[in-house]
Design an enzyme around this catalytic site. Structure first.
Site, PDB file in Angstrom:
ATOM      1  N   HIS A  89       0.775  -1.203  -0.156  1.00 29.75           N
ATOM      2  CA  HIS A  89      -0.163   0.219   0.045  1.00 29.75           C
ATOM      3  C   HIS A  89       0.733   1.193   0.084  1.00 29.75           C
ATOM      4  O   HIS A  89       1.872   1.388   0.781  1.00 29.75           O
ATOM      5  CB  HIS A  89      -1.113  -0.127   1.159  1.00 29.75           C
ATOM      6  CG  HIS A  89      -0.358   0.154   2.632  1.00 29.75           C
ATOM      7  ND1 HIS A  89      -0.187   1.387   3.232  1.00 29.75           N
ATOM      8  CD2 HIS A  89      -0.034  -0.771   3.336  1.00 29.75           C
ATOM      9  CE1 HIS A  89       0.315   1.160   4.494  1.00 29.75           C
ATOM     10  NE2 HIS A  89       0.532  -0.194   4.617  1.00 29.75           N
TER      11      HIS A  89
ATOM     12  N   GLU B 233      -5.236   1.061   2.581  1.00 35.28           N
ATOM     13  CA  GLU B 233      -5.111  -0.043   3.564  1.00 35.28           C
ATOM     14  C   GLU B 233      -4.969   0.587   5.014  1.00 35.28           C
ATOM     15  O   GLU B 233      -5.319  -0.224   5.897  1.00 35.28           O
ATOM     16  CB  GLU B 233      -3.469  -0.619   3.209  1.00 35.28           C
ATOM     17  CG  GLU B 233      -3.230  -1.833   4.005  1.00 35.28           C
ATOM     18  CD  GLU B 233      -2.519  -1.664   5.539  1.00 35.28           C
ATOM     19  OE1 GLU B 233      -2.389  -2.695   6.140  1.00 35.28           O
ATOM     20  OE2 GLU B 233      -2.370  -0.475   5.716  1.00 35.28           O
ATOM     21  N   GLU B 234      -4.396   1.624   5.117  1.00 36.72           N
ATOM     22  CA  GLU B 234      -4.208   2.407   6.697  1.00 36.72           C
ATOM     23  C   GLU B 234      -5.824   2.378   7.366  1.00 36.72           C
ATOM     24  O   GLU B 234      -5.878   2.707   8.603  1.00 36.72           O
ATOM     25  CB  GLU B 234      -3.597   3.567   6.664  1.00 36.72           C
ATOM     26  CG  GLU B 234      -2.214   3.377   6.226  1.00 36.72           C
ATOM     27  CD  GLU B 234      -1.556   2.823   7.351  1.00 36.72           C
ATOM     28  OE1 GLU B 234      -1.975   2.413   8.451  1.00 36.72           O
ATOM     29  OE2 GLU B 234      -0.235   2.610   7.439  1.00 36.72           O
TER      30      GLU B 234
END
Length: 339
Positions: free
Chosen positions: A66, A217-218
């Site tokens: 990511h 993603e985070e």
């Protein structure tokens, strides 16, 4: 492949601000670079970049890393023209005190500022050392002559503007790389250089591969959608260091289990076998407070085998650090597994 080249490429993309949801610039950069290598690409509706590598079989496997990072967003403007913020992802907020930042407006203007505690002066506030460094007790001072909410709004600043803080990337002569956001731009740099290596050496992998550079993603859903052709997905993301973990800044981490549950047993065993055979320094660990793009894909119902590997990175979500050895060990494991 020269490890220094990977670190320098990582530094280049680390300097492109890309908090979750504001990744268009870095994705455009990555798309341009991989097309220059001769690979076909496409973008998903959510903005993930897919890169296609032709192999010798009818099977398709996937790698993902990511490029979105932690960040902040303007929550509101205070009466004195300073900014309240909300976290994007989960940065260690105490480490933000005193950091320089950029404010990106929807009118394509960029302003600089500083993230500060509400009790920012030792000579003024009795609780300057004890006040919690959380978003409720911190603010951003603009490097502009503003002293009211109206004056800040006149600059075009508004709720929802992104705030990007300085990664402060440093590469030392003895191979360390120190920066914010090594999670996960260091892995993106590894994958790019892996693609470059395959082209330069004329290597055709056994299987077809789709490499995904994900963008959310985070916040948990980076690869919740993956190309339906993918039968096996390996997340390349940072390896954790600390407490009772085995990984160091010099190893490739192989994760057996994280908060989402265990990864595919046979796949993890294959990684271990390759590392032993090729004399690659590795560590197998369990991460209790971790989830990956593979976790997101599995939760979304993807019918895949899943694995998680990556370079050992210290101080996650703070001022992170790794070493060229971890980068090259990760590169080597991926090279042998794909080829």
């Amino acid at each position: 492949m020269n490890g220094q080249m990977i670190l320098e490429f990582a530094k280049t993309i680390l300097e492109i601000p890309s908090p979750t949801g504001y990744t268009r610039d870095v994705i455009a950069f990555m798309e341009k670079k991989v097309k220059e290598l001769g690979y076909k690409t496409s973008l998903t509706n959510k903005g993930n970049l897919e890169i296609y590598v032709e192999g010798k079989s009818e099977h398709t496997k996937g790698l993902c890393a990511h490029v979105d990072t932690l960040g902040l967003m303007v929550r509101s403007i205070r009466d004195d023209g300073t900014l309240n913020f909300t976290l994007v992802g989960s940065p260690l907020s105490p480490t933000l005190d005193g950091e320089y930042c950029l404010i990106k407006t929807r009118g394509n203007k960029t302003y600089t500022g500083t993230i500060l505690s509400d009790s920012s002066s030792k000579h003024v506030y009795k609780d300057s050392t004890s006040l919690d460094r959380t978003e409720e007790h911190m603010h951003i001072v603009l490097d502009e002559k503003v002293s009211s909410k109206k004056e800040a709004e006149a600059l075009g600043i508004m709720t929802g503007d992104y705030i990007c803080f300085d990664p402060k990337t440093t590469i030392t002569e003895n191979g360390f790389i120190k920066s914010r956001f090594l999670d996960d731009k260091l892995s993106v740099a590894i994958l790019y250089n892996l693609l470059k290596y395959f082209k330069e050496e004329g290597i055709v992998p056994k299987d077809n591969w789709i490499i995904t550079i994900s963008t959310y993603e985070e916040v948990g859903h980076g690869s919740s959608y993956i190309n339906p052709a993918i039968e096996e997905l390996i997340a390349v993301d940072m390896g954790c260091i600390g407490k009772d973990l085995n990984c160091s800044e010099y190893d490739v981490s192989i994760c057996a289990k994280d908060s989402s549950g265990p990864y595919d047993y046979a796949l993890i065993s294959d990684f271990v076998d390759i590392c032993k055979k090729e004399n690659i320094n590795f560590a197998v660990d369990i991460y209790p407070y971790y989830g990956s793009d593979v976790s997101a894909a599995l939760r979304a119902g993807a019918n895949i085998r899943g694995g998680l590997i990556g370079p050992g990175v210290a101080n996650s979500h703070g001022m992170e650090r790794s070493h060229m050895d971890a980068v090259m060990n990760t590169f080597s494991l991926l090279k042998h597994y794909m080829a």
